[in-house]
Motif scaffolding. Structure first.
Motif, PDB file in Angstrom:
ATOM      1  N   VAL A 137       0.875  -1.176   0.000  1.00 42.89           N
ATOM      2  CA  VAL A 137       0.000   0.000   0.000  1.00 42.89           C
ATOM      3  C   VAL A 137       0.911   1.223   0.000  1.00 42.89           C
ATOM      4  O   VAL A 137       1.786   1.358   0.844  1.00 42.89           O
ATOM      5  CB  VAL A 137      -0.938   0.015   1.221  1.00 42.89           C
ATOM      6  N   TYR A 138       0.679   2.084  -0.963  1.00 42.12           N
ATOM      7  CA  TYR A 138       1.608   3.175  -1.235  1.00 42.12           C
ATOM      8  C   TYR A 138       1.187   4.473  -0.559  1.00 42.12           C
ATOM      9  O   TYR A 138       0.010   4.747  -0.360  1.00 42.12           O
ATOM     10  CB  TYR A 138       1.685   3.421  -2.746  1.00 42.12           C
ATOM     11  N   TRP A 139       2.184   5.254  -0.251  1.00 39.59           N
ATOM     12  CA  TRP A 139       1.949   6.619   0.188  1.00 39.59           C
ATOM     13  C   TRP A 139       3.148   7.455  -0.222  1.00 39.59           C
ATOM     14  O   TRP A 139       4.206   6.922  -0.576  1.00 39.59           O
ATOM     15  CB  TRP A 139       1.709   6.700   1.699  1.00 39.59           C
ATOM     16  N   VAL A 140       2.939   8.760  -0.224  1.00 41.25           N
ATOM     17  CA  VAL A 140       3.993   9.663  -0.682  1.00 41.25           C
ATOM     18  C   VAL A 140       4.208  10.744   0.374  1.00 41.25           C
ATOM     19  O   VAL A 140       3.259  11.173   1.029  1.00 41.25           O
ATOM     20  CB  VAL A 140       3.603  10.268  -2.057  1.00 41.25           C
ATOM     21  N   ASP A 165      -3.536   2.763  -2.375  1.00 41.98           N
ATOM     22  CA  ASP A 165      -2.777   3.991  -2.142  1.00 41.98           C
ATOM     23  C   ASP A 165      -3.589   4.867  -1.204  1.00 41.98           C
ATOM     24  O   ASP A 165      -4.807   4.977  -1.369  1.00 41.98           O
ATOM     25  CB  ASP A 165      -2.549   4.717  -3.476  1.00 41.98           C
ATOM     26  N   ILE A 166      -2.923   5.466  -0.213  1.00 40.48           N
ATOM     27  CA  ILE A 166      -3.673   6.351   0.685  1.00 40.48           C
ATOM     28  C   ILE A 166      -3.081   7.757   0.711  1.00 40.48           C
ATOM     29  O   ILE A 166      -3.172   8.456   1.703  1.00 40.48           O
ATOM     30  CB  ILE A 166      -3.786   5.774   2.102  1.00 40.48           C
ATOM     31  N   ASP A 167      -2.515   8.150  -0.426  1.00 38.03           N
ATOM     32  CA  ASP A 167      -1.953   9.486  -0.606  1.00 38.03           C
ATOM     33  C   ASP A 167      -0.750   9.692   0.288  1.00 38.03           C
ATOM     34  O   ASP A 167       0.192   8.928   0.197  1.00 38.03           O
ATOM     35  CB  ASP A 167      -2.984  10.594  -0.421  1.00 38.03           C
ATOM     36  N   GLY A 168      -0.786  10.696   1.147  1.00 37.51           N
ATOM     37  CA  GLY A 168       0.499  10.992   1.766  1.00 37.51           C
ATOM     38  C   GLY A 168       0.427  11.716   3.085  1.00 37.51           C
ATOM     39  O   GLY A 168      -0.613  11.777   3.727  1.00 37.51           O
ATOM     40  N   THR A 169       1.560  12.263   3.446  1.00 38.19           N
ATOM     41  CA  THR A 169       1.661  12.955   4.718  1.00 38.19           C
ATOM     42  C   THR A 169       0.889  14.266   4.693  1.00 38.19           C
ATOM     43  O   THR A 169       0.391  14.714   5.717  1.00 38.19           O
ATOM     44  CB  THR A 169       3.131  13.238   5.041  1.00 38.19           C
ATOM     45  N   VAL A 170       0.772  14.896   3.524  1.00 42.60           N
ATOM     46  CA  VAL A 170      -0.046  16.089   3.303  1.00 42.60           C
ATOM     47  C   VAL A 170       0.179  17.148   4.378  1.00 42.60           C
ATOM     48  O   VAL A 170      -0.442  17.100   5.441  1.00 42.60           O
ATOM     49  CB  VAL A 170      -1.554  15.763   3.271  1.00 42.60           C
TER      50      VAL A 170
END
Ligand code: SF4
Length: 381
Positions: free
Chosen positions: A67-70, A325-330
């Protein structure tokens, strides 16, 4: 559920969705009519199984639990906007006491103040449509970001913003995009798509480019070697069929130009805007949107649940409904929070890692175009 139990459940004779399980396993494309039947089913467990089967079938075996995140940072250079989207809580008029405009130096300072800036891999840059931030502003901004943070990918400017900047300058998007690419723009975000149905657009975002133009601009970017994302903003009063048609339009465009990396089903929030909160999605509808997107989009590699919109817990559940994918630290999310989402404004990297691990998956930090930065095995936090 163990694989044999899953198969027993979905293929039992009384389950009308069972035939789609075999279709997906065999790589056959799901039609619009079939998608409507799946979406309208009350058997949420079966829908999740179909979506997860689609994800597993289309993903190489060695990365199936990833599961990806950025690690990204959101930049919103102004909240002044000439458009009047009824669902928008971010936009302000130029005379509003809450309006702000960031110079290029302001943006660089904002990033420099972020303590984790050295490990960022993406800037996500979206903004209002503002006449004082045209082509020169964005060219200067991208050049400055690349000069100060050369390793960070610039994902920025929705198709709506590109169209606005081009018109502002008396140019075409075909002329503007190469200039921005030369300045450092690496890919396009998926925003501005909202719901493609004309009926809904006339009600909530009449002054936005039509669906065909949004798709054309993404196709243009793809033809120039730039990848992009696509979104659906649900909860605007659209029907399930209109949601499905939206996803199918992305599938059709992807067949032609092939540059979409990720599809992101979003849900609207209703504070400080003019959309009726009676249109709000239930958690079940959110999960159905993720699932049907995965089931239909056999040509888009990733489906993202944006934890900022649906919260951490539903994001974890979504990982069994086709999401990878759950996007990122934002850092400093402004747009969804202006509309009332009550999630936190940022998650630390270790919080994201734990959230994914607790859902039984392997956390993987990626860059914008899905190069793997780090796989978080048991030793890493
Ligand atoms: S959604 Fe975007 S284009 Fe529409 S009013 Fe808000 S900032 Fe402007």
């Amino acid at each position: 559920m163990a694989p044999s139990l899953v198969e027993d459940y979905i293929t039992r004779p009384s389950n009308p969705l069972g035939r789609y399980y075999h279709k997906i396993l065999e790589g056959e494309r799901i039609t619009r009519e079939e998608a409507v039947e799946i979406y309208n089913s009350d058997d949420l467990l079966a829908i999740g199984i179909l979506a997860d089967t689609a994800r597993i079938t289309r993903t190489p075996a060695d990365v199936r639990d990833y599961v990806y995140w950025v690690h990204n940072f959101h930049i919103n250079p102004t909240n002044i906007c000439e458009a009047n989207c009824r669902f928008c809580s971010f936009k302000k008029g130029p005379k509003s006491p809450f309006a702000y405009v960031m110079s290029v130096d302001d943006v660089i300072e904002q990033v420099n103040n972020y303590p984790m800036k050295d490990s960022l891999s993406e800037f996500h840059i979206v903004s209002g449509l503002y006449e004082k931030q045209g082509l020169e502003y964005y060219r200067d901004l991208f050049v400055a970001l690349k000069k100060n943070f050369p390793k960070v990918h610039l994902k920025g400017l929705t198709a709506v913003e590109l169209d606005y900047i081009a018109k502002l300058e008396g140019m075409t998007v075909e002329e503007v995009l190469p200039i921005l690419k030369e300045a450092g723009l690496g890919s396009l975000p998926g925003g501005g798509a909202e719901v493609f149905a004309e009926r809904v657009r006339e009600l909530v975002c009449v002054d936005k480019i039509p669906a065909q133009e949004w798709l054309r601009i993404h196709g243009l970017a793809h033809s120039m070697g730039m990848q992009s994302n696509a979104t659906l903003l649900a909860g605007l009063g659209e029907t399930p069929e209109e949601r499905i048609d939206h996803v199918l339009a992305i599938r059709e465009q992807q067949d032609k130009t092939g540059g979409f990396m990720t599809f992101i089903p979003l849900n609207c929030y209703y504070d400080n805007n003019a959309v009726d909160a009676a249109n709000a999605l239930t958690g079940v509808e959110n999960l159905k949107n993720f699932a049907i997107s995965r089931i239909l989009l056999d040509n888009v590699p990733h489906i993202k649940s944006f934890w900022i919109h649906i919260g951490e817990k539903l994001s974890q559940v979504s990982l069994n409904f086709g999401v990878d994918d759950i996007d990122g630290t934002v850092v400093q999310e402004k747009i969804a929070h202006a509309a009332g989402t009550d999630t936190s404004q940022a998650l630390t990297q270790s919080e994201l890692v734990n959230m994914i691990r607790k859902a039984g998956k392997i956390p993987v930090e990626r860059d914008t175009v899905y190069n793997i930065i780090r796989v978080y095995d048991e030793q890493l936090v």
